[in-house]
Design a protein around this motif. Structure first.
Motif, PDB file in Angstrom:
ATOM      1  N   ALA A  66     -19.211  -1.607  18.504  1.00  0.00           N
ATOM      2  CA  ALA A  66     -18.582  -1.561  17.185  1.00  0.00           C
ATOM      3  C   ALA A  66     -17.545  -0.444  17.117  1.00  0.00           C
ATOM      4  O   ALA A  66     -16.459  -0.616  16.549  1.00  0.00           O
ATOM      5  N   ALA A  67     -17.865   0.712  17.703  1.00  0.00           N
ATOM      6  CA  ALA A  67     -16.929   1.836  17.702  1.00  0.00           C
ATOM      7  C   ALA A  67     -15.681   1.508  18.517  1.00  0.00           C
ATOM      8  O   ALA A  67     -14.555   1.833  18.121  1.00  0.00           O
ATOM      9  N   THR A  68     -15.877   0.851  19.656  1.00  0.00           N
ATOM     10  CA  THR A  68     -14.746   0.461  20.498  1.00  0.00           C
ATOM     11  C   THR A  68     -13.857  -0.543  19.778  1.00  0.00           C
ATOM     12  O   THR A  68     -12.625  -0.455  19.819  1.00  0.00           O
ATOM     13  N   SER A  69     -14.484  -1.492  19.099  1.00  0.00           N
ATOM     14  CA  SER A  69     -13.726  -2.492  18.352  1.00  0.00           C
ATOM     15  C   SER A  69     -12.936  -1.851  17.213  1.00  0.00           C
ATOM     16  O   SER A  69     -11.808  -2.261  16.918  1.00  0.00           O
ATOM     17  N   GLU A  70     -13.518  -0.836  16.589  1.00  0.00           N
ATOM     18  CA  GLU A  70     -12.891  -0.194  15.431  1.00  0.00           C
ATOM     19  C   GLU A  70     -11.771   0.761  15.826  1.00  0.00           C
ATOM     20  O   GLU A  70     -10.722   0.821  15.176  1.00  0.00           O
ATOM     21  N   PHE A  71     -11.970   1.511  16.928  1.00  0.00           N
ATOM     22  CA  PHE A  71     -11.043   2.597  17.250  1.00  0.00           C
ATOM     23  C   PHE A  71     -10.293   2.416  18.569  1.00  0.00           C
ATOM     24  O   PHE A  71      -9.442   3.240  18.898  1.00  0.00           O
ATOM     25  N   GLY A  72     -10.608   1.376  19.323  1.00  0.00           N
ATOM     26  CA  GLY A  72      -9.872   1.107  20.551  1.00  0.00           C
ATOM     27  C   GLY A  72     -10.621   1.543  21.795  1.00  0.00           C
ATOM     28  O   GLY A  72     -11.498   2.407  21.754  1.00  0.00           O
ATOM     29  N   GLU A  73     -10.269   0.945  22.916  1.00  0.00           N
ATOM     30  CA  GLU A  73     -10.964   1.198  24.174  1.00  0.00           C
ATOM     31  C   GLU A  73     -10.592   2.537  24.803  1.00  0.00           C
ATOM     32  O   GLU A  73     -11.310   3.033  25.670  1.00  0.00           O
ATOM     33  N   GLU A  74      -9.477   3.124  24.391  1.00  0.00           N
ATOM     34  CA  GLU A  74      -9.032   4.362  25.023  1.00  0.00           C
ATOM     35  C   GLU A  74      -9.694   5.604  24.439  1.00  0.00           C
ATOM     36  O   GLU A  74      -9.638   6.678  25.042  1.00  0.00           O
ATOM     37  N   ILE A  75     -10.333   5.475  23.285  1.00  0.00           N
ATOM     38  CA  ILE A  75     -10.945   6.638  22.646  1.00  0.00           C
ATOM     39  C   ILE A  75     -12.280   6.964  23.319  1.00  0.00           C
ATOM     40  O   ILE A  75     -13.015   6.074  23.747  1.00  0.00           O
ATOM     41  N   ASP A  76     -12.584   8.250  23.447  1.00  0.00           N
ATOM     42  CA  ASP A  76     -13.856   8.671  24.040  1.00  0.00           C
ATOM     43  C   ASP A  76     -14.998   8.414  23.061  1.00  0.00           C
ATOM     44  O   ASP A  76     -14.903   8.746  21.873  1.00  0.00           O
ATOM     45  N   ILE A  77     -16.083   7.849  23.571  1.00  0.00           N
ATOM     46  CA  ILE A  77     -17.273   7.584  22.764  1.00  0.00           C
ATOM     47  C   ILE A  77     -18.476   8.203  23.463  1.00  0.00           C
ATOM     48  O   ILE A  77     -18.681   7.992  24.663  1.00  0.00           O
ATOM     49  N   VAL A  78     -19.255   8.973  22.726  1.00  0.00           N
ATOM     50  CA  VAL A  78     -20.436   9.638  23.274  1.00  0.00           C
ATOM     51  C   VAL A  78     -21.663   9.185  22.496  1.00  0.00           C
ATOM     52  O   VAL A  78     -21.632   9.101  21.262  1.00  0.00           O
ATOM     53  N   ILE A  79     -22.738   8.893  23.218  1.00  0.00           N
ATOM     54  CA  ILE A  79     -24.001   8.495  22.585  1.00  0.00           C
ATOM     55  C   ILE A  79     -24.877   9.734  22.426  1.00  0.00           C
ATOM     56  O   ILE A  79     -25.226  10.393  23.404  1.00  0.00           O
TER      57      ILE A  79
END
Length: 204
Positions: free
Chosen positions: A107-120
């Protein structure tokens, strides 16, 4: 007699409809205008206090952390504002989306794009380190590893009041090498959704 029954039935239907409207209004609007309940074990992290982030973060660079929950209406309402911040400032500061579980990454990738860093942040080590207990929230950590800002994005849940774009104003102050701004309770008192309790015991 029949007329009385009809009137009674209509009254019951109207009361039920009003109750449903009231419940929906509470769930989708009113409860998010109230401060989020502070957890019993909450420890406040003060501005200027050193923040210990996971080793995956580059400690030599300033960090802008966005705490995101796709199930929280408030997180969805401020997504457009955050996308504008990412587009304008991603070259000046590392921007990371912090989610509570693997299920929220898509959901975060869909909302903000694949290039943004996402941490769990499964065990809430990042949220605890920054003093965050609700979403959406922003935390800014300077290049010395000290908390520069922690709080709301805006006084409006839709991020439409430019004069109270707290997170953006704090980010601009950091970029311009200024002292952390003092906004008051409108910025620092948490509003939005509580963090999910089921994520507490999962290892990071």
């Amino acid at each position: 007699m029949r007329r009385s029954l009809r009137i009674g039935a209509v009254a019951i239907i109207l009361v039920g409809a009003l109750a449903c409207v009231g419940i929906i209004f509470w769930q989708e609007e009113l409860r998010y205008q109230l401060p989020t309940s502070v957890p019993d074990n909450y420890r406040e992290v003060l501005i200027g206090e050193h923040v210990t982030l996971p080793a995956s973060f580059d400690s030599t660079h300033a960090q802008f952390l966005h705490f995101y929950n796709p199930d929280c209406p408030c997180s969805r309402f401020n997504a457009k504002h955050l996308r504008s911040l990412i587009g304008a400032h991603r070259d000046s500061i590392r921007i990371t989306i912090v989610v509570a579980s693997q299920d929220e990454v898509e959901a975060a990738t869909s909302e903000f794009g694949e290039e943004i860093d996402i941490v769990i942040d499964k065990q809430r080590r990042i949220t605890s380190a920054c003093g965050v207990y609700s979403t959406p929230q922003a935390a800014i950590v300077d290049s010395n590893g000290n908390l520069y800002y922690r709080g709301n994005y805006n006084a409006s849940r839709y991020c439409t009041a430019r004069a109270t774009n707290f997170a953006e104003l704090a980010l601009l102050a950091l970029i311009n090498n200024q002292r952390p701004p003092e906004f008051g309770l409108l910025a620092t008192q948490s509003y939005g959704c509580e963090l999910k309790k089921q994520n507490v015991l999962i290892a990071y």
